[in-house]
Design a protein around this motif. Structure first.
Motif, PDB file in Angstrom:
ATOM      1  N   ASP A  41       0.843  -1.201   0.000  1.00  0.00           N
ATOM      2  CA  ASP A  41       0.000   0.000   0.000  1.00  0.00           C
ATOM      3  C   ASP A  41       0.878   1.250   0.000  1.00  0.00           C
ATOM      4  N   THR A  42       0.207   2.413   0.087  1.00  0.00           N
ATOM      5  CA  THR A  42       0.934   3.686  -0.007  1.00  0.00           C
ATOM      6  C   THR A  42       2.046   3.795   1.045  1.00  0.00           C
ATOM      7  N   VAL A  43       3.138   4.409   0.658  1.00  0.00           N
ATOM      8  CA  VAL A  43       4.253   4.606   1.590  1.00  0.00           C
ATOM      9  C   VAL A  43       4.330   6.079   1.993  1.00  0.00           C
ATOM     10  N   PHE A  44       5.235   6.353   2.934  1.00  0.00           N
ATOM     11  CA  PHE A  44       5.280   7.675   3.547  1.00  0.00           C
ATOM     12  C   PHE A  44       5.445   8.811   2.535  1.00  0.00           C
ATOM     13  N   THR A  45       6.459   8.691   1.638  1.00  0.00           N
ATOM     14  CA  THR A  45       6.684   9.802   0.706  1.00  0.00           C
ATOM     15  C   THR A  45       5.466  10.027  -0.186  1.00  0.00           C
ATOM     16  N   GLU A  46       4.771   8.963  -0.491  1.00  0.00           N
ATOM     17  CA  GLU A  46       3.570   9.128  -1.315  1.00  0.00           C
ATOM     18  C   GLU A  46       2.517   9.932  -0.554  1.00  0.00           C
ATOM     19  N   TRP A  47       2.348   9.585   0.717  1.00  0.00           N
ATOM     20  CA  TRP A  47       1.372  10.345   1.519  1.00  0.00           C
ATOM     21  C   TRP A  47       1.744  11.823   1.557  1.00  0.00           C
ATOM     22  N   VAL A  48       3.015  12.096   1.847  1.00  0.00           N
ATOM     23  CA  VAL A  48       3.422  13.500   1.961  1.00  0.00           C
ATOM     24  C   VAL A  48       3.171  14.234   0.656  1.00  0.00           C
ATOM     25  N   ALA A  49       3.456  13.564  -0.451  1.00  0.00           N
ATOM     26  CA  ALA A  49       3.298  14.230  -1.741  1.00  0.00           C
ATOM     27  C   ALA A  49       1.833  14.401  -2.117  1.00  0.00           C
TER      28      ALA A  49
END
Lengths: 508, 519
Positions: B467-475
């Motif tokens: 699933d989504t990872v941290f950098t994806e969430w931030v972006a």
């Protein structure tokens, strides 16, 4: 006997020679270069092998020394234009900017040549002396306002180049280059001289302004028309305009690469200077003959040059054809010179300045790349972004400048050409502007093809060892990159000011 | 502070990224983390200055150019370094300032093949400077320079870091846009000459064209050159064919920037330059622009239905969405142009998001072939939901940003500016409305085929799919929030853009009489 007797009074008159007053300062750049060239030749004679390795540096210094009077003349702005020899020789902003361009280009060419000449089996001292002689011809050309001085300057500029084109004497291709160049050059000189003699016959004077005044009604006799046409065709050979371009690719490919750079930049610019001077100063009223010829030459040159360049696989040949196409852009303002003489002249000089920087830079990279790949094939540039990123970026700057993409200088050069064409406000000029615009897109394709090889494709033999760049070549690339970027961004205002000749046609 | 912003604010905002790229040039390639940090800092500093500008912007006078700087640049041709920020450029500058840092965050662990973070990030920074510069330039020559600067980094991003067909796509992108901008430049020069060769200032040129009484036929030709330049960039049908190739082949970051900001350079050119300077010609051209716009809407939608590749589908949906923006501009009304600007921002956020998601799907499944995907909601539920929300926004669901870019455009077409045929634009209106139905069709179908259902045999037990990872969430979170917020509070943008748009639409309210111009 009787003939001699009848000439006697005339001879007696001419013996009372009065030396014209010479403005030594105005003549100083040529004199400095002449004196320095002679000095270098003498040093070579005496020193022989021992002084040989100093020759490039000495020649380079000579070009920089000659820059000093150019700058001092420029700084004495109010005294310009300075007229010498009864109007046959003139020092104005136009000639000073061009002298600057020629001297700096020559300096860069010395930087390009030093390793190439030292590492091969060449006569290297003589090479530099010939370059200096040729550049002297160019300096004279910028100020020549007289058919005879223009012709002498042209020959002084060309004859050393014929020799140097055949400098790789063990290589057949180089011999072919030299021979072709010389035969074509001599042929062109013949046509040119014939045209000039017709002009002289019609106007009874060799000074350009006098020719213009002699036939200022615009009514032309067939003799004068022929004179105009032959003169233009003679110069068209020199600037390699289509259909008089056929010598250029073979000569460029066969000649030593630094010399190719010299031919493609300095020599071509010399031809342009002569053409601009003659057309603008001598034919201001003959635009009805000259402009259509220039229109056709320009449209043909840019289109044919670009279309043939598309198919080249050798980078030097490609640059040769691209240079032909670029000459087409430079010819374009001459198709409207009667409407906007100032702008036509300044836009061509702008183009020459920026063209010198970007094209010399591209040749510098070609010379650097050939040190590793030993090849001129465009394919051999593959993968360079991986193993030589600096060189790749520099080449990219030059290629995009040649394409005309800001912030590299090329865009302003093209912009000024469009500016001149559209200022004429005629349909023909607008059509030529659109042809030029479409051509610049065609040209983008082959310039980008090189960028594509360097950035996107792998090295053909998988060899990723870095390129060793000698300091002289590094300096040449650095100078040209800085000038290319500066002339399109922060320094573009300066270029505009330097090439803005308001009092252009101020005749003596 | 105010004095700094007035004299250096915009300039530093535009050129700090370039300075960052310059510093990165001096650092060796292997210091990857350092490069990422510098690139991020450069965009953040630029964004911080941008936020200060936004805070000090006088929102009561959005029609005025604020923080203006006017310095001599190329005296011979009277081109000056003139920049300024008004209500029309502000939302787009804000969009750019937001998207680029997010792209760099996303790049933190998503540097595409074949690596080389240094060059990749440097290109993004140069791109950033070019885009910001285009939006703040008030001088045509300066505008042209920034407009072109954008070409280079994008060409290399597609060519070096792109997919299989990257060589073809990159050269196609380059030649198409170069062709347009060459003709655009000729038009700019013609305009300069026709108005007496005094200035390249956009505002002044607009006044001069009105004063000089330039023949309408000439104006129409000059507008034609600009139309080629901007229309290819938008891209409008039939000049759109570079877009699907460029989008499909570009790395995720490239696609996001291309969709989010680059396409807007074209539409922005229309409202900033073409319309205000040549209003009479705009009236002549508007029916044709409208026609091409609605063809684009339908063609883009049909194109989407035929695609088998997720990224290519999103690319075609861009053609359709930009069709709405262009239709809004073609109405020449206050309402239509405002909606068009909203549409630009909304499309930037939504399609940018879609490309982000597509990139992440590609990273996990190593394919974007719709037929092979499926069950994203099972395997990566958060990613699946994000895709769901974004497609809903893209099809124009009320309450999300996409709605305000489409619905008002359709309304505006009912009543175009005086001088335009009501009947014609009402036909366009109906076609555009049909387009929204088709949009719902292809987007829901996309969602159904990729997110619903069960994972295919091929990827069922693939450990790579997470699933989504941290950098994806931030972006992504800032973009998702904005999509929702703008959906509920569209006045955030409408209030800002209305001032300058009024100025343009006023030109058309009483009808521009072409015959009075000495046809």
């Amino acid at each position: 006997m009787s003939i001699l007797a009848s000439l006697a009074p005339a001879i007696a008159q001419t013996t009372e020679f009065v030396r014209p007053a010479i403005d030594w300062h105005a003549f100083a750049p040529e004199l400095v270069l002449l004196a320095w060239g002679a000095l270098v030749t003498v040093i070579d004679l005496i020193g022989g092998e021992r002084t040989r390795r100093f020759m490039p540096s000495l020649t380079g210094i000579g070009f920089l020394l000659a820059m000093i009077p150019v700058l001092t003349l420029w700084s004495q702005n109010d005294d310009l234009p300075r007229v010498l020899f009864d109007g046959a020789y003139m020092v104005d902003h136009y000639s000073l900017v061009l002298k600057g361009i020629f001297l700096v280009s020559a300096y860069v060419i010395v930087l390009l040549s030093s390793n190439y000449m030292a590492e091969g089996d060449y006569y290297d001292a003589e090479y530099y002396q010939l370059i200096a002689a040729s550049v002297l011809g160019m300096l004279v050309m910028t100020s020549a306002r007289d058919l005879i001085s223009i012709f002498i300057a042209l020959e002084l500029m060309s004859i050393p180049a014929y020799l140097m084109a055949a400098w790789r004497k063990s290589d057949l291709k180089s011999n072919e280059a030299g021979l072709k160049y010389m035969l074509m050059g001599v042929f062109a000189s013949g046509i040119l001289l014939y045209g000039m003699s017709l002009l002289y016959g019609a106007a009874a004077d060799t000074r350009l302004v006098e020719i213009a005044d002699a036939i200022d009604t615009g009514e032309t006799t067939p003799i004068f028309t022929l004179g105009v046409l032959f003169t233009i065709i003679g110069f068209a050979f020199k600037v390699s305009a289509v259909p008089f371009h056929t010598w250029a690719p073979d000569t460029y490919e066969g000649a030593p690469t630094p010399l190719t750079a010299f031919l493609a930049v300095a020599s071509k610019a010399g031809g342009f200077v002569a053409l601009v001077s003659v057309v603008l100063f001598a034919f201001p009223h003959q635009w009805e003959i000259a402009e259509p010829v220039m229109w056709i030459l320009s449209a043909l040159t840019m289109t044919v040059g670009n279309l043939i360049a598309l198919r080249q696989t050798n980078i030097v040949r490609m640059l040769a054809y691209s240079g032909i196409a670029q000459a087409g852009y430079m010819l374009a303002p001459l198709a409207v010179y009667s409407k906007v003489p100032d702008l036509a002249q300044s836009s061509i000089v702008t183009y020459l300045l920026i063209y010198a920087a970007m094209n010399l830079g591209a040749f510098a990279v070609v010379i650097i790349a050939a040190r590793k790949t030993r090849s001129g094939d465009i394919e051999s540039y593959g993968g360079m972004f991986r193993y030589a990123p600096g060189i790749t970026v520099a080449m990219t700057v030059f290629l995009f400048s040649l394409t005309g993409i800001p912030p590299m200088g090329g865009w302003f050069a093209k912009f000024q050409i469009f500016n001149a064409l559209l200022s004429a406000e005629t349909t023909a000029a607008t059509v030529l502007a659109i042809i030029a615009a479409v051509n610049s897109v065609i040209a983008a394709y082959y310039y980008l093809a090189i960028a594509k090889q360097m950035w996107f494709l792998p090295a053909p033999d998988g060899d990723h060892s870095p390129i060793v760049v000698p300091p002289a070549l590094m300096a040449a690339v650095a100078i040209t990159v800085i000038v290319t970027i500066a002339t399109g961004s922060v320094g573009v205002g300066l270029v505009g000011d330097a090439t803005d000749f308001v009092e252009l046609l101020a005749s003596p | 502070m105010q004095s700094f912003l007035d004299s250096w604010g915009i300039t530093s905002m535009v050129f700090v990224p370039l300075l960052g790229a310059f510093i990165m040039m001096l650092i060796p390639e292997k210091e990857e983390e350092l490069h990422k940090t510098i690139a991020f800092l450069a965009t953040i500093v630029s964004a911080a200055i941008g936020i200060l500008l936004l805070r000090n912007f006088d929102y009561d006078h959005t029609e005025l150019f604020q923080f203006g700087v006017d310095r001599s640049w190329i005296d011979v041709i009277n081109a000056r370094y003139t920049v300024g920020l008004d209500g029309m450029s502000l939302p787009l500058v804000a969009l750019t300032l937001l998207v680029t840092p997010l792209v760099i965050i996303y790049s933190w662990n998503h540097i595409p093949e074949p690596g080389n973070a240094k060059a990749f990030l440097m290109l993004i920074l140069v791109l950033h400077t070019g885009m910001l510069g285009t939006f703040v330039a008030r001088d045509l020559v300066l505008f042209f320079v920034f407009f072109e600067v954008v070409l280079l980094p994008m060409y290399f991003m597609i060519g070096v870091w792109g997919g299989e067909q990257r060589l073809y796509a990159s050269i196609k992108f380059f030649l198409y846009t170069l062709f347009g901008s060459a003709l655009m430049l000729v038009s700019f020069l013609a305009l300069y000459k026709l108005t007496g060769a005094e200035t390249f200032d956009i505002v002044r040129l607009s006044e001069l064209v009105a004063e000089k009484g330039i023949p309408l036929s000439t104006q129409v030709l000059v507008f034609g050159g600009m139309f080629m330049g901007f229309g290819i960039k938008v891209p409008m049908f039939p000049f759109h064919t570079w877009l699907p190739d460029a989008h499909t082949q570009a790395p995720t970051q490239g696609s996001v920037i291309l969709a989010a900001v680059l396409l807007k350079l074209g539409t922005y050119g229309f409202i900033r330059i073409a319309l205000p300077i040549l209003p009479a010609a705009a009236v002549e051209w508007a029916p044709w622009i409208g026609l091409l716009a609605v063809i684009g809407i339908i063609y883009g939608a049909l194109g989407c239905l035929a695609q088998t590749d997720m990224k290519r589908l999103i690319a075609f949906s861009s053609v359709a969405h930009m069709g709405y923006v262009m239709l809004g501009i073609a109405t020449l009304t206050d309402f239509g142009i405002n909606a068009a600007i909203f549409g630009m921002v909304a499309h930037g956020l939504i399609t940018g998001m879609l490309f982000f998601v597509a990139g992440s799907v590609k990273e996990r499944y190593h394919t974007l072939e719709i037929a092979r995907l499926g069950g994203l909601l099972v395997q990566a539920p958060k990613l699946g939901w994000i895709l769901g929300i974004t497609t809903m926004a893209s099809l124009g669901l009320p309450g999300l940003a996409g709605f305000w870019g489409e619905f008002p455009v359709i309304l505006a077409s009912y009543d175009p500016a005086p001088g335009l045929s009501d009947t014609l634009f009402r036909v366009y209106m109906v076609i555009a409305a049909i387009g929204t139905v088709l949009a719902a069709g292809y987007l829901l179908w996309l969602l159904q085929r990729t997110a619903f259902g069960t994972p295919s045999e091929e990827f069922k037990n693939d450990p790579n799919i997470h699933d989504t990872v941290f950098t994806e969430w931030v972006a992504w979170v800032p973009m998702l929030i904005l999509i929702v917020v703008l959906g509920f509070v569209p006045s955030l943008i409408f209030d800002v853009t209305d001032g300058p748009v009024q100025l343009i639409s006023d030109m058309f309210v009483n009808g521009v009489d072409g015959s009075a111009l000495g046809e």
